[in-house]
Design an enzyme around this catalytic site. Structure first.
Site, PDB file in Angstrom:
ATOM      1  N   SER A  89      -1.360   3.892  -8.222  1.00 47.11           N
ATOM      2  CA  SER A  89      -0.579   2.649  -8.161  1.00 47.11           C
ATOM      3  C   SER A  89      -1.162   1.550  -9.036  1.00 47.11           C
ATOM      4  CB  SER A  89      -0.544   2.168  -6.702  1.00 47.11           C
ATOM      5  OG  SER A  89       0.004   0.869  -6.614  1.00 47.11           O
ATOM      6  N   TYR A 123      -4.804  -0.638   0.549  1.00 49.32           N
ATOM      7  CA  TYR A 123      -3.903   0.341  -0.072  1.00 49.32           C
ATOM      8  C   TYR A 123      -4.360   0.654  -1.502  1.00 49.32           C
ATOM      9  CZ  TYR A 123       0.331   1.842  -2.534  1.00 49.32           C
ATOM     10  OH  TYR A 123       1.232   2.516  -3.332  1.00 49.32           O
ATOM     11  N   LYS A 146      -5.968   4.224  -3.416  1.00 54.13           N
ATOM     12  CA  LYS A 146      -5.526   4.866  -4.658  1.00 54.13           C
ATOM     13  C   LYS A 146      -6.713   5.037  -5.622  1.00 54.13           C
ATOM     14  CE  LYS A 146      -1.223   5.219  -3.429  1.00 54.13           C
ATOM     15  NZ  LYS A 146      -0.606   6.532  -3.164  1.00 54.13           N
TER      16      LYS A 146
HETATM   17  N1  LIG Z   1       7.626   2.975  -4.791  1.00 46.55           N
HETATM   18  C1  LIG Z   1       6.776   2.459  -5.694  1.00 46.55           C
HETATM   19  O1  LIG Z   1       7.134   1.559  -6.489  1.00 46.55           O
HETATM   20  C2  LIG Z   1       5.376   2.956  -5.767  1.00 46.55           C
HETATM   21  C3  LIG Z   1       4.942   4.054  -5.054  1.00 46.55           C
HETATM   22  N2  LIG Z   1       3.672   4.538  -5.201  1.00 46.55           N
HETATM   23  C4  LIG Z   1       3.227   5.715  -4.460  1.00 46.55           C
HETATM   24  O2  LIG Z   1       4.175   6.757  -4.607  1.00 46.55           O
HETATM   25  C5  LIG Z   1       4.240   7.519  -3.411  1.00 46.55           C
HETATM   26  C6  LIG Z   1       5.685   7.592  -2.920  1.00 46.55           C
HETATM   27  O3  LIG Z   1       6.150   6.283  -2.718  1.00 46.55           O
HETATM   28  P1  LIG Z   1       7.590   5.980  -2.061  1.00 46.55           P
HETATM   29  O4  LIG Z   1       8.466   7.148  -2.222  1.00 46.55           O
HETATM   30  O5  LIG Z   1       8.014   4.659  -2.559  1.00 46.55           O
HETATM   31  O6  LIG Z   1       7.155   5.807  -0.536  1.00 46.55           O
HETATM   32  P2  LIG Z   1       7.919   6.303   0.797  1.00 46.55           P
HETATM   33  O7  LIG Z   1       7.275   5.573   1.920  1.00 46.55           O
HETATM   34  O8  LIG Z   1       9.384   6.196   0.630  1.00 46.55           O
HETATM   35  O9  LIG Z   1       7.516   7.840   0.859  1.00 46.55           O
HETATM   36  C7  LIG Z   1       6.261   8.287   1.312  1.00 46.55           C
HETATM   37  C8  LIG Z   1       6.487   9.534   2.132  1.00 46.55           C
HETATM   38  O10 LIG Z   1       5.214   9.980   2.632  1.00 46.55           O
HETATM   39  C9  LIG Z   1       5.435  10.484   3.927  1.00 46.55           C
HETATM   40  N3  LIG Z   1       4.237  10.458   4.756  1.00 46.55           N
HETATM   41  C10 LIG Z   1       3.630   9.359   5.286  1.00 46.55           C
HETATM   42  N4  LIG Z   1       2.630   9.737   6.093  1.00 46.55           N
HETATM   43  C11 LIG Z   1       2.597  11.089   6.066  1.00 46.55           C
HETATM   44  C12 LIG Z   1       1.802  12.061   6.723  1.00 46.55           C
HETATM   45  N5  LIG Z   1       0.823  11.714   7.575  1.00 46.55           N
HETATM   46  N6  LIG Z   1       2.055  13.362   6.478  1.00 46.55           N
HETATM   47  C13 LIG Z   1       3.042  13.730   5.638  1.00 46.55           C
HETATM   48  N7  LIG Z   1       3.840  12.859   4.987  1.00 46.55           N
HETATM   49  C14 LIG Z   1       3.617  11.556   5.215  1.00 46.55           C
HETATM   50  C15 LIG Z   1       6.498   9.568   4.528  1.00 46.55           C
HETATM   51  O11 LIG Z   1       7.150  10.203   5.627  1.00 46.55           O
HETATM   52  C16 LIG Z   1       7.395   9.302   3.346  1.00 46.55           C
HETATM   53  O12 LIG Z   1       8.515  10.157   3.322  1.00 46.55           O
HETATM   54  C17 LIG Z   1       3.280   6.851  -2.428  1.00 46.55           C
HETATM   55  O13 LIG Z   1       2.038   7.541  -2.465  1.00 46.55           O
HETATM   56  C18 LIG Z   1       3.124   5.457  -2.978  1.00 46.55           C
HETATM   57  O14 LIG Z   1       1.871   4.889  -2.622  1.00 46.55           O
HETATM   58  C19 LIG Z   1       2.772   3.936  -6.040  1.00 46.55           C
HETATM   59  C20 LIG Z   1       3.131   2.814  -6.731  1.00 46.55           C
HETATM   60  C21 LIG Z   1       4.461   2.238  -6.660  1.00 46.55           C
HETATM   61  O1  LIG Z   2       3.925  -3.491  -6.661  1.00 44.24           O
HETATM   62  C1  LIG Z   2       4.962  -2.826  -6.644  1.00 44.24           C
HETATM   63  O2  LIG Z   2       5.978  -3.195  -7.244  1.00 44.24           O
HETATM   64  C2  LIG Z   2       4.999  -1.526  -5.834  1.00 44.24           C
HETATM   65  O3  LIG Z   2       3.706  -0.978  -5.753  1.00 44.24           O
HETATM   66  C3  LIG Z   2       3.371  -0.029  -4.816  1.00 44.24           C
HETATM   67  O4  LIG Z   2       2.352   0.623  -4.992  1.00 44.24           O
HETATM   68  C4  LIG Z   2       4.152   0.101  -3.578  1.00 44.24           C
HETATM   69  O5  LIG Z   2       4.193   1.425  -3.122  1.00 44.24           O
HETATM   70  C5  LIG Z   2       5.561  -0.446  -3.697  1.00 44.24           C
HETATM   71  O6  LIG Z   2       6.057  -0.627  -2.395  1.00 44.24           O
HETATM   72  C6  LIG Z   2       5.559  -1.763  -4.446  1.00 44.24           C
HETATM   73  O7  LIG Z   2       6.848  -2.252  -4.522  1.00 44.24           O
END
Ligand SMILES: NC(=O)C1=CN([C@@H]2O[C@H](COP(=O)(O)OP(=O)(O)OC[C@H]3O[C@@H](n4cnc5c(N)ncnc54)[C@H](O)[C@@H]3O)[C@@H](O)[C@H]2O)C=CC1
Ligand SMILES: O=C(O)[C@H]1OC(=O)[C@H](O)[C@@H](O)[C@@H]1O
Length: 267
Positions: free
Chosen positions: A111, A136, A140
């Site tokens: 991230s 968080y 990472k």
């Molecule tokens: N959405 C964004 O802009 C960003 C996301 N990320 C990273 O990308 C990845 C995916 O992000 P999103 O799809 O936005 O998040 P999200 O919250 O929609 O998806 C994460 C998934 O991980 C699962 N999860 C959580 N705890 C768990 C466990 N104990 N066992 C198994 N599964 C588990 C959840 O059920 C969920 O479906 C994350 O690691 C997040 O930190 C990083 C930077 C930015």
């Molecule tokens: O900073 C951001 O835009 C994003 O960065 C992340 O790592 C988070 O998972 C997401 O929820 C935020 O929106």
């Protein structure tokens, strides 16, 4: 590298759902795992639920896997204990199970919050010292360091993708720099598990944004060629921002740099 079976963790999540759609048919088998329910398997897919906090469960879903796209975890700030249990221990379980199962490559959803305290006037390469803005962000950094250890110690290849803001389209001025579009995310993660001989690599997870704060170092190694640029939406969103005097508007991490920001811990 041509992986036969690719494991996608966090497959029920926002990015996981988008990758599931777009990576369908790109590998002979896409194995989907999450602790939450998700739509049932279609041809070329396997659905295997698992809790990342339990090593035995992660080992069970890792059998016969060639490469992993590891998205699962808490995607926001939370209490230190929650972040440690799910993100740090969970990522350890993924790497340890992958190593034991003879997996060749892990692509990790890192991230922008590894470096969230850098000023928006700076361009960040993957080589600069980390400046995490939250527990968080620390989780990472931990994932990237653990990936380095498994590469050095076991030869398990690792690509850390520092995703900035995954969105269907940019929502505000910050996203003009941080946006990662769904189709660019799919290309980037596909290449992260198919590009040959990457060794250990950290790259920016953004589209080809003209206003980017992260350098494109390493994209050439993967052959990543972004198709989108947030600039397309500049006229609509450039005026949407907070008070320029606030630290959250001066640092790349945005709201995460506010010491009062507790994310999901406040829910
Ligand atoms: N959405 C964004 O802009 C960003 C996301 N990320 C990273 O990308 C990845 C995916 O992000 P999103 O799809 O936005 O998040 P999200 O919250 O929609 O998806 C994460 C998934 O991980 C699962 N999860 C959580 N705890 C768990 C466990 N104990 N066992 C198994 N599964 C588990 C959840 O059920 C969920 O479906 C994350 O690691 C997040 O930190 C990083 C930077 C930015
Ligand atoms: O900073 C951001 O835009 C994003 O960065 C992340 O790592 C988070 O998972 C997401 O929820 C935020 O929106």
């Amino acid at each position: 590298m041509k992986p036969h079976r690719v494991l996608l963790t966090g497959a029920a999540g926002e990015i996981g759902t988008a990758l599931r759609e777009q990576l369908r048919g790109r590998f002979p088998v896409l194995r989907l795992t999450d602790v939450r329910d998700m739509p049932e398997a279609r041809p070329g897919e396997e659905v295997m639920p698992a809790d990342l906090t339990d090593l035995a469960s992660v080992q069970a879903v890792m059998q016969d896997v060639d490469a992993v796209i590891h998205l699962g975890g808490i995607a926001n700030e939370h209490t230190y204990e929650q972040i440690r249990t799910v993100n740090m221990d969970g990522t350890y379980h993924v790497l340890e199970a992958a190593q034991r199962a003879g997996v060749k490559r892990v692509a990790f959803a890192s991230s922008i919050h590894t470096v969230g305290h850098y000023a928006r006037t700076e361009t960040i390469s993957p080589a600069v010292p980390v400046r995490p803005d939250t527990f968080y962000g620390v989780s990472k950094v931990f994932g990237e360091a653990l990936g380095r250890l498994y590469w050095e110690r076991h030869g398990l290849e690792f690509v850390g993708v520092r995703i900035c803001s995954f969105q269907a389209r940019p929502q505000d001025r910050r996203h003009l720099s941080t946006w990662l579009s769904p189709r660019d995310a799919a290309q980037l993660f596909e290449k992260a598990v198919t590009a040959p001989d990457v060794g250990y690599l950290i790259v920016a997870g953004i589209s080809g944004n003209a206003r980017r704060w992260m350098s494109p170092d390493g994209w050439d190694v993967l052959g990543y060629d972004p198709q989108d640029d947030a600039e397309t939406y500049a006229a609509e969103v450039a005026s949407i921002h907070g008070d320029p005097a606030d630290l959250t508007e001066q640092r790349q991490g945005g709201v995460f740099v506010d010491p009062a920001y507790v994310g999901l811990a406040g829910k």
